[in-house]
Write a protein that holds these residues in place. Structure first.
Motif, PDB file in Angstrom:
ATOM      1  N   LYS A   7     -11.583 -22.285  48.670  1.00 28.58           N
ATOM      2  CA  LYS A   7     -11.910 -20.902  49.039  1.00 28.58           C
ATOM      3  C   LYS A   7     -13.427 -20.773  49.021  1.00 28.58           C
ATOM      4  CE  LYS A   7      -7.928 -18.323  48.596  1.00 28.58           C
ATOM      5  NZ  LYS A   7      -7.358 -17.067  48.211  1.00 28.58           N
ATOM      6  N   SER A   9     -15.659 -18.299  49.313  1.00 26.67           N
ATOM      7  CA  SER A   9     -16.342 -17.286  48.497  1.00 26.67           C
ATOM      8  C   SER A   9     -16.398 -17.706  47.032  1.00 26.67           C
ATOM      9  CB  SER A   9     -15.682 -15.916  48.653  1.00 26.67           C
ATOM     10  OG  SER A   9     -14.324 -15.971  48.261  1.00 26.67           O
ATOM     11  N   SER A  10     -15.308 -18.207  46.499  1.00 27.25           N
ATOM     12  CA  SER A  10     -15.273 -18.647  45.101  1.00 27.25           C
ATOM     13  C   SER A  10     -16.170 -19.864  44.880  1.00 27.25           C
ATOM     14  CB  SER A  10     -13.842 -18.993  44.688  1.00 27.25           C
ATOM     15  OG  SER A  10     -13.009 -17.883  44.787  1.00 27.25           O
ATOM     16  N   GLU A  13     -19.863 -18.823  45.004  1.00 29.23           N
ATOM     17  CA  GLU A  13     -20.163 -18.025  43.812  1.00 29.23           C
ATOM     18  C   GLU A  13     -20.319 -18.944  42.598  1.00 29.23           C
ATOM     19  OE1 GLU A  13     -21.328 -14.843  41.819  1.00 29.23           O
ATOM     20  OE2 GLU A  13     -20.814 -14.776  43.938  1.00 29.23           O
ATOM     21  N   LEU A  14     -19.450 -19.928  42.480  1.00 26.59           N
ATOM     22  CA  LEU A  14     -19.540 -20.898  41.388  1.00 26.59           C
ATOM     23  C   LEU A  14     -20.850 -21.683  41.454  1.00 26.59           C
ATOM     24  CD1 LEU A  14     -18.118 -22.292  38.972  1.00 26.59           C
ATOM     25  CD2 LEU A  14     -17.175 -23.908  40.624  1.00 26.59           C
ATOM     26  N   ASP A  42     -10.897 -15.555  52.289  1.00 31.48           N
ATOM     27  CA  ASP A  42      -9.987 -14.971  51.302  1.00 31.48           C
ATOM     28  C   ASP A  42      -8.580 -14.738  51.849  1.00 31.48           C
ATOM     29  OD1 ASP A  42     -11.910 -15.031  49.314  1.00 31.48           O
ATOM     30  OD2 ASP A  42     -12.652 -13.017  49.795  1.00 31.48           O
TER      31      ASP A  42
END
Length: 78
Positions: A7, A9-10, A13-14, A42
């Motif tokens: 994913k 976005s995740s 972000e990580l 998503d």
């Protein structure tokens, strides 16, 4: 060849939270087998994919090419 779904976005972000680059993560994933990394939104729709090479040398070539293309796109926005 393995397929790995991420994913987007995740993942990004990580990367921000860990203050690391995707290239460092990709380097850790190299184990002698080529992999297709599929980035999903998503809603599980494919955004883009990347074929992770089986060696660090090819990864470094990909990183340099990406940096050149990215810089070119940024300069076109100005």
């Amino acid at each position: 060849m393995k397929n790995i779904q991420i994913k987007a976005s995740s993942f990004f972000e990580l990367l921000k939270m860990k203050d690391t680059s995707m290239w460092e993560i990709f380097a850790q994933m190299i184990d002698g087998e080529e992999k297709e990394i599929i980035f999903l939104d998503d809603e599980e729709k494919i955004l883009f994919n990347y074929f992770l090479p089986d060696n660090i040398e090819k990864l470094d070539e990909d990183r340099k090419q990406f940096a050149e293309e990215y810089a070119g796109k940024l300069s076109g926005l100005n």
